[in-house]
Write an enzyme that holds these catalytic residues in place. Sequence first.
Site, PDB file in Angstrom:
ATOM      1  N   HIS A  72       0.858  -1.192   0.000  1.00 56.92           N
ATOM      2  CA  HIS A  72       0.000   0.000   0.000  1.00 56.92           C
ATOM      3  C   HIS A  72       0.890   1.237   0.000  1.00 56.92           C
ATOM      4  O   HIS A  72       1.767   1.361   0.855  1.00 56.92           O
ATOM      5  CB  HIS A  72      -0.920   0.015   1.227  1.00 56.92           C
ATOM      6  CG  HIS A  72      -2.154  -0.809   1.056  1.00 56.92           C
ATOM      7  ND1 HIS A  72      -3.382  -0.457   1.587  1.00 56.92           N
ATOM      8  CD2 HIS A  72      -2.364  -1.972   0.393  1.00 56.92           C
ATOM      9  CE1 HIS A  72      -4.287  -1.358   1.246  1.00 56.92           C
ATOM     10  NE2 HIS A  72      -3.682  -2.292   0.527  1.00 56.92           N
ATOM     11  N   TYR A 197      -9.772   5.642   6.702  1.00 57.17           N
ATOM     12  CA  TYR A 197      -9.974   6.061   8.102  1.00 57.17           C
ATOM     13  C   TYR A 197     -11.045   7.148   8.069  1.00 57.17           C
ATOM     14  O   TYR A 197     -10.869   8.171   7.399  1.00 57.17           O
ATOM     15  CB  TYR A 197      -8.675   6.627   8.675  1.00 57.17           C
ATOM     16  CG  TYR A 197      -7.600   5.594   8.924  1.00 57.17           C
ATOM     17  CD1 TYR A 197      -6.688   5.247   7.921  1.00 57.17           C
ATOM     18  CD2 TYR A 197      -7.483   4.966  10.159  1.00 57.17           C
ATOM     19  CE1 TYR A 197      -5.706   4.301   8.145  1.00 57.17           C
ATOM     20  CE2 TYR A 197      -6.491   4.018  10.402  1.00 57.17           C
ATOM     21  CZ  TYR A 197      -5.611   3.697   9.390  1.00 57.17           C
ATOM     22  OH  TYR A 197      -4.630   2.750   9.618  1.00 57.17           O
ATOM     23  N   LYS A 293       0.050   0.328  15.123  1.00 55.24           N
ATOM     24  CA  LYS A 293       1.427   0.360  15.629  1.00 55.24           C
ATOM     25  C   LYS A 293       1.746  -0.721  16.655  1.00 55.24           C
ATOM     26  O   LYS A 293       2.893  -0.817  17.096  1.00 55.24           O
ATOM     27  CB  LYS A 293       1.714   1.736  16.254  1.00 55.24           C
ATOM     28  CG  LYS A 293       1.757   2.852  15.214  1.00 55.24           C
ATOM     29  CD  LYS A 293       2.863   2.609  14.207  1.00 55.24           C
ATOM     30  CE  LYS A 293       2.748   3.501  12.981  1.00 55.24           C
ATOM     31  NZ  LYS A 293       3.467   2.938  11.825  1.00 55.24           N
ATOM     32  N   TYR A 381       3.306   6.995   9.927  1.00 53.02           N
ATOM     33  CA  TYR A 381       2.483   5.833   9.569  1.00 53.02           C
ATOM     34  C   TYR A 381       3.332   4.711   8.964  1.00 53.02           C
ATOM     35  O   TYR A 381       3.162   3.539   9.319  1.00 53.02           O
ATOM     36  CB  TYR A 381       1.380   6.237   8.589  1.00 53.02           C
ATOM     37  CG  TYR A 381       0.291   5.193   8.444  1.00 53.02           C
ATOM     38  CD1 TYR A 381       0.428   4.133   7.549  1.00 53.02           C
ATOM     39  CD2 TYR A 381      -0.861   5.242   9.223  1.00 53.02           C
ATOM     40  CE1 TYR A 381      -0.544   3.155   7.434  1.00 53.02           C
ATOM     41  CE2 TYR A 381      -1.846   4.278   9.114  1.00 53.02           C
ATOM     42  CZ  TYR A 381      -1.678   3.232   8.220  1.00 53.02           C
ATOM     43  OH  TYR A 381      -2.646   2.248   8.110  1.00 53.02           O
TER      44      TYR A 381
HETATM   45  C1  PHB Z   1      -6.574  -3.977  10.424  1.00 57.73           C
HETATM   46  O1  PHB Z   1      -6.522  -4.277   9.207  1.00 57.73           O
HETATM   47  O2  PHB Z   1      -6.995  -4.768  11.306  1.00 57.73           O
HETATM   48  C2  PHB Z   1      -6.142  -2.589  10.839  1.00 57.73           C
HETATM   49  C3  PHB Z   1      -5.594  -1.740   9.876  1.00 57.73           C
HETATM   50  C4  PHB Z   1      -5.194  -0.465  10.243  1.00 57.73           C
HETATM   51  C5  PHB Z   1      -5.352  -0.048  11.565  1.00 57.73           C
HETATM   52  C6  PHB Z   1      -5.904  -0.907  12.531  1.00 57.73           C
HETATM   53  C7  PHB Z   1      -6.312  -2.183  12.158  1.00 57.73           C
HETATM   54  O3  PHB Z   1      -4.973   1.216  11.905  1.00 57.73           O
END
Ligand code: PHB
Length: 386
Positions: A72, A197, A293, A381
């Site tokens: 990604h 998000y 994280k 990130y």
């Molecule tokens: C997940 O795919 O479970 C996941 C991805 C990103 C996050 C938290 C959980 O920030």
Amino acid sequence: MKTQVAIIGGGPSGLLLGQLLHKRGIDTVVLERKTRDYVLSRIRAGVLEQGLVDLMEEAGCGDRMQREGIRHDGTLISYGDQMFRVDFTEHTSRPVMVYGQTEVTRDLYDARTAKTVFNVDQVRICDADTDAPYVTYNVDGAPQRIDCDFVAGCDGFHGVSRNTIPLSVRREYEKVYPFGWLGVLSETPPVNEELIYANSDRGFALCSMRNPQLSRYYIQCSLADSVADWTDDAFWAELKRRLPPDQAQALVTGPSIEKSIAPLRSFVTEPMRWGRLFLCGDAAHIVPPTGAKGLNTAASDVHYLYQGLRQYYEDGVTDGIDAYSEQALARVWKVERFSWWFSSLMHRYPDQSEFDLRIQRAELEFLRSNAAAQAAMAQNYVGLPY
Ligand code: PHB
Ligand code: APR
């Protein structure tokens, strides 16, 4: 029994450390409270920093991850009807890899040829503040003892390692968030190629994935909620209300194959070393999952401890292990800050005033419109350097 490094906990931290040490000919024993299948049944996060990808390669466990992991190069952030993208490679030249923690753990178990003892209980770490530490435990009701050079406490937030450090030495820092995450796994195609998000006036939502046929979704929920309060239909309807209309329209729903609620907390223990005991991963710190994280910070702990132990056994010097706690904590606190910041940006807090809401929106507007703000987020990130 004798070993060089006794590892308490057969989760990602313990297994990754064990595999890295094993590859350097350093003898380890992993003591795990549960069974392998139980450990692999846990559904956890799924975003790997490049540092963890590199460690898996170094551990000789990267093949399936490279085949099945999804690269990604950015993520989507939405608020109200707005949605914008933060480009990782533009700002950092590094991507992240989407690959489930369960798969990381499975790959590490499949590779492990050194000793792992399952179904242990009554684990006690003894004489950690001497040059001859040992671990006692029971398996099948029989008392056992392992004499070792070092103990790695990789037994998670509810383990015994952290509490082995005397309260007179240990300092703990905690922030508990006034909401939880309700997570669903469904055998449906992800709503978008990238993660979304979402900050909505009904609360946070996250659209993630495990592979092109397996999606992972979360919505912020009350701590008073239980899984039984949420039918699949109720979950999908609420998720759609929190997404931009075009994404809600595109969402493919289906039966949940896993549904769970997780509380959110920030937590750090200092120091991460006491004598010959070293804490790694969730045993030492917890972050809210917003920034993905948890696993990645366990990985940086493992990196520092592995390098320190390797230096001790190969070069006979203790600089690395002596620097471990300070070095690991320096990165842990930066990750705690990012995870707290991103959680503050994306969630609705019960006590938020109108002023707080305007500040949150201004921060989102600034992130949407400012390249430096996006670069700072991207750097955190994708993972701060080790
Ligand atoms: C997940 O795919 O479970 C996941 C991805 C990103 C996050 C938290 C959980 O920030
Ligand atoms: N004795 C032996 N094993 C124990 C004990 C004990 N007293 N207590 C806990 N364990 C085991 C647990 O069964 C678990 O398998 O230690 C392991 C700890 O694994 P995790 O909790 O996954 O912690 P860690 O390996 O540090 O990985 C951190 O896991 O929980 C997620 O969000 C977290 O992604 C992060 C990652």
